[in-house]
Motif scaffolding. Structure first.
Motif, PDB file in Angstrom:
ATOM      1  N   GLY A  88       0.820  -1.206   0.000  1.00  0.00           N
ATOM      2  CA  GLY A  88       0.000   0.000   0.000  1.00  0.00           C
ATOM      3  C   GLY A  88       0.853   1.255   0.000  1.00  0.00           C
ATOM      4  O   GLY A  88       0.603   2.206  -0.744  1.00  0.00           O
ATOM      5  N   PHE A  89       1.903   1.264   0.827  1.00  0.00           N
ATOM      6  CA  PHE A  89       2.812   2.404   0.878  1.00  0.00           C
ATOM      7  C   PHE A  89       3.534   2.605  -0.449  1.00  0.00           C
ATOM      8  O   PHE A  89       3.642   3.723  -0.948  1.00  0.00           O
ATOM      9  CB  PHE A  89       3.831   2.207   2.018  1.00  0.00           C
ATOM     10  CG  PHE A  89       4.839   3.304   2.104  1.00  0.00           C
ATOM     11  CD1 PHE A  89       4.494   4.550   2.613  1.00  0.00           C
ATOM     12  CD2 PHE A  89       6.137   3.105   1.660  1.00  0.00           C
ATOM     13  CE1 PHE A  89       5.427   5.572   2.681  1.00  0.00           C
ATOM     14  CE2 PHE A  89       7.074   4.117   1.722  1.00  0.00           C
ATOM     15  CZ  PHE A  89       6.728   5.359   2.239  1.00  0.00           C
ATOM     16  N   VAL A  90       4.012   1.507  -1.031  1.00  0.00           N
ATOM     17  CA  VAL A  90       4.699   1.592  -2.326  1.00  0.00           C
ATOM     18  C   VAL A  90       3.740   2.127  -3.390  1.00  0.00           C
ATOM     19  O   VAL A  90       4.121   2.949  -4.230  1.00  0.00           O
ATOM     20  CB  VAL A  90       5.287   0.217  -2.723  1.00  0.00           C
ATOM     21  CG1 VAL A  90       5.732   0.204  -4.178  1.00  0.00           C
ATOM     22  CG2 VAL A  90       6.440  -0.143  -1.822  1.00  0.00           C
ATOM     23  N   GLY A  91       2.477   1.695  -3.354  1.00  0.00           N
ATOM     24  CA  GLY A  91       1.493   2.186  -4.313  1.00  0.00           C
ATOM     25  C   GLY A  91       1.252   3.678  -4.181  1.00  0.00           C
ATOM     26  O   GLY A  91       1.113   4.394  -5.178  1.00  0.00           O
ATOM     27  N   ILE A  92       1.219   4.164  -2.943  1.00  0.00           N
ATOM     28  CA  ILE A  92       1.018   5.601  -2.726  1.00  0.00           C
ATOM     29  C   ILE A  92       2.227   6.390  -3.219  1.00  0.00           C
ATOM     30  O   ILE A  92       2.078   7.431  -3.872  1.00  0.00           O
ATOM     31  CB  ILE A  92       0.719   5.875  -1.237  1.00  0.00           C
ATOM     32  CG1 ILE A  92      -0.654   5.301  -0.870  1.00  0.00           C
ATOM     33  CG2 ILE A  92       0.783   7.368  -0.937  1.00  0.00           C
ATOM     34  CD1 ILE A  92      -0.952   5.294   0.610  1.00  0.00           C
ATOM     35  N   VAL A  93       3.424   5.892  -2.940  1.00  0.00           N
ATOM     36  CA  VAL A  93       4.639   6.571  -3.426  1.00  0.00           C
ATOM     37  C   VAL A  93       4.657   6.574  -4.958  1.00  0.00           C
ATOM     38  O   VAL A  93       4.999   7.594  -5.586  1.00  0.00           O
ATOM     39  CB  VAL A  93       5.913   5.913  -2.851  1.00  0.00           C
ATOM     40  CG1 VAL A  93       7.167   6.466  -3.502  1.00  0.00           C
ATOM     41  CG2 VAL A  93       5.969   6.103  -1.341  1.00  0.00           C
TER      42      VAL A  93
END
Length: 177
Positions: free
Chosen positions: A145-150
């Motif tokens: 999820g964090f990688v997707g937001i970045v």
């Protein structure tokens, strides 16, 4: 019948300097693709780690009469093939996207438009993750999820830079002022 001769074009893309905005957009897209590789690897590791769930799902799907006679051992043996196919398809897709991203520095407006459409889609598909919907369970889900937001942030930055004043002149081959 004669046709009018088109006016001579300004200096070609190889003779014109690439604007800093286009170079930065290229670098941001490379970052997006690098994070896509990270996401792919994490997804493959998750697929291998959850092998039994995958086999159970395939067994449930194999209840169709068309798959009569397929054993769970046969389904279990297809998991490495499925993982390999997923890896090959993912890497091929990332490679094709990199070839499109490379065309940005060659002043290809079609690449800018394609990446803009793709980037808008990617950014909008990340919105549920921002609000905590669709995030998978566990640490891996939060990391993805964090990688997707970045990725979405980098994508929006690249889109903005690809459509700034100097970038428009570069892609549309307008004369420099």
């Amino acid at each position: 019948m004669s046709f009018p001769v088109p006016p001579p074009m300004s200096a070609g893309p190889s003779e014109r300097p690439v604007p800093a905005d286009v170079t930065t957009a290229y670098q941001l897209w490379c970052g997006v693709l690098g994070l896509a590789v990270v996401t792919l690897v994490a997804s493959l590791v998750d697929m291998v780690a959850r092998r039994t769930e995958l086999v159970d799902l395939m067994t449930e799907m194999a209840q169709d009469p068309a798959f009569e006679g397929v054993t769970s051992e046969q389904l279990e043996s297809t998991v490495p093939v499925l993982v390999g196919f997923t890896a090959a398809l993912g890497l091929a897709l990332i490679g094709v996207l990199y070839l499109v991203v490379r065309q940005l520095r060659r002043a290809k407006n079609w690449a800018r438009m394609l990446l803009t459409l793709l980037g808008v889609f990617m950014s909008l598909s990340t919105l549920p993750t921002v609000f905590g919907v669709g995030v998978g369970g566990g640490t891996l889900g939060w990391i993805l999820g964090f990688v997707g937001i970045v990725q979405a942030v980098l994508t929006v930055g690249a889109i903005v830079l690809m459509h700034r004043k100097d970038s428009n002149r570069y892609f549309l081959r307008l004369p420099q002022n």
